[in-house]
Design an enzyme around this catalytic site. Sequence first.
Site, short mmCIF file in Angstrom:
data_model
loop_
_atom_site.label_atom_id
_atom_site.label_comp_id
_atom_site.label_asym_id
_atom_site.label_seq_id
_atom_site.Cartn_x
_atom_site.Cartn_y
_atom_site.Cartn_z
CB SER A 84 -0.91 0.00 1.23
OG SER A 84 -1.75 -1.12 1.23
CE LYS A 142 -4.99 -1.27 1.13
NZ LYS A 142 -5.99 -2.26 1.55
CE LYS A 150 1.45 1.97 4.97
NZ LYS A 150 0.91 1.08 3.92
P1 NDP Z 1 4.19 -7.05 7.69
O1 NDP Z 1 4.75 -6.10 8.68
O2 NDP Z 1 3.51 -8.29 8.18
O3 NDP Z 1 5.34 -7.52 6.68
C1 NDP Z 1 6.26 -6.61 6.18
C2 NDP Z 1 7.22 -7.32 5.24
O4 NDP Z 1 8.17 -6.36 4.78
C3 NDP Z 1 8.03 -8.43 5.93
O5 NDP Z 1 8.30 -9.43 4.97
C4 NDP Z 1 9.30 -7.69 6.31
O6 NDP Z 1 10.42 -8.55 6.45
C5 NDP Z 1 9.49 -6.80 5.12
N1 NDP Z 1 10.33 -5.65 5.37
C6 NDP Z 1 10.16 -4.68 6.31
N2 NDP Z 1 11.13 -3.76 6.22
C7 NDP Z 1 11.95 -4.16 5.22
C8 NDP Z 1 13.14 -3.62 4.66
N3 NDP Z 1 13.68 -2.47 5.11
N4 NDP Z 1 13.73 -4.28 3.63
C9 NDP Z 1 13.19 -5.44 3.18
N5 NDP Z 1 12.07 -6.01 3.67
C10 NDP Z 1 11.44 -5.36 4.68
O7 NDP Z 1 3.21 -6.19 6.76
P2 NDP Z 1 1.89 -6.66 5.98
O8 NDP Z 1 2.17 -7.89 5.23
O9 NDP Z 1 0.72 -6.60 6.92
O10 NDP Z 1 1.71 -5.41 5.00
C11 NDP Z 1 2.46 -5.27 3.80
C12 NDP Z 1 1.78 -4.19 2.96
O11 NDP Z 1 0.45 -4.61 2.66
C13 NDP Z 1 1.66 -2.84 3.70
O12 NDP Z 1 1.85 -1.79 2.79
C14 NDP Z 1 0.23 -2.87 4.24
O13 NDP Z 1 -0.27 -1.56 4.43
C15 NDP Z 1 -0.49 -3.64 3.14
N6 NDP Z 1 -1.71 -4.34 3.51
C16 NDP Z 1 -1.81 -5.07 4.68
C17 NDP Z 1 -2.97 -5.75 4.99
C18 NDP Z 1 -3.12 -6.59 6.24
O14 NDP Z 1 -4.26 -6.99 6.56
N7 NDP Z 1 -2.04 -6.91 6.98
C19 NDP Z 1 -4.14 -5.71 4.10
C20 NDP Z 1 -3.91 -4.98 2.86
C21 NDP Z 1 -2.75 -4.31 2.61
P3 NDP Z 1 10.81 -9.23 7.87
O15 NDP Z 1 10.08 -10.54 7.89
O16 NDP Z 1 12.27 -9.36 7.82
O17 NDP Z 1 10.35 -8.28 8.96
#
Ligand code: NDP
Length: 307
Positions: free
Chosen positions: A109, A183, A252
């Site tokens: 997002s 979104k 955010k």
């Molecule tokens: P999470 O916090 O569960 O996952 C984040 C992911 O990003 C992890 O794989 C993490 O890796 C990785 N990450 C974080 N920082 C870095 C970095 N600096 N470099 C590389 N990888 C990184 O988030 P979500 O899956 O919940 O959300 C992801 C996106 O989807 C967001 O933009 C959110 O707004 C959107 N979203 C979320 C929903 C939900 O219900 N959760 C629904 C719809 C959209 P690591 O495992 O190492 O921490």
Amino acid sequence: MAAPPIRTTAKAPGAKLQGMSTAFIGLGAMGYPMAGHLARAFDTLVWNRTPARAQAHAAEFGSAAYELSSLAHADVIFSCLPTSGEVWEVLRALDGQLEPGSVWVDCTSGHPQAAREQAAWLAERGVHFLDAPVSGGTNGAEAGTLTVMVGGDAAVLERVRPRLAFAGKVVHVGPTGAGFAVKAVNNALLAVNLWAAGEGLAALKAGGVDLGAALDVINASSGRSNASENLIGQRVLSREFPATFALGLLAKDVGIALDVVAAHKGAAPLLGSAGGLYRAAERVIGGSEDHTAALKLVEQMNDVELS
Ligand code: NDP
């Protein structure tokens, strides 16, 4: 270590995209199950910052966990990271390695302005970009029924549409950045509905009304929303607040919606209030709590518990 060869055949017999390979970056709450659907259908390479999660994914879904640079050779690369800032980090790490003609599909997002800048940066390297955020939560990701709102070249979307194995609905909403804008506005509406329902229920609780009965009425009446129909009963009244979508990520998203408003010099005082309230909730309650825990701040403000 030398980059391993990438298998180029699709797993599904007769799949349309034979000769293409798929990669997925970011196996978080959303990315992990989304990439699982890809891996069930196609040979899929995965990378996650914390490698153990990629290894678990490979064991569970049959994906292939490799170092980041190996994913650069895929024809379609998906990313699902917290914000466009982390997407920039990954893009820069892969500079000089991406294949001309490939497509980067960002399911983060993200921010519309970042989408335009990233699309231009990738275009200089011969790579297409689609902003393709998703809606439906972790349940939708696990079921493979996510709604995908796509900004960018419609012809490029048609090329990758068969790859969107995690989608129940795919809508092309406009040029680059439009997917992220839709979104952000969607989630701003979620934020407003959730907060408003919390304020209303807090007043009813203070007046001695049973909240289960109140929700029963509201959900059969014109004030209902996803917040009243699903979130509040399952997560707030139950006191479970399961952390599937972080409060910090919703804050955010409301901030991005306000940037969309500001970019067009719009007037959106209600969304502005939501932005301030969710930033306050993120600070007071904690950004890694579930987004519904924002109502704990409403509870504090009204000295009641929504139970
Ligand atoms: P999470 O916090 O569960 O996952 C984040 C992911 O990003 C992890 O794989 C993490 O890796 C990785 N990450 C974080 N920082 C870095 C970095 N600096 N470099 C590389 N990888 C990184 O988030 P979500 O899956 O919940 O959300 C992801 C996106 O989807 C967001 O933009 C959110 O707004 C959107 N979203 C979320 C929903 C939900 O219900 N959760 C629904 C719809 C959209 P690591 O495992 O190492 O921490």
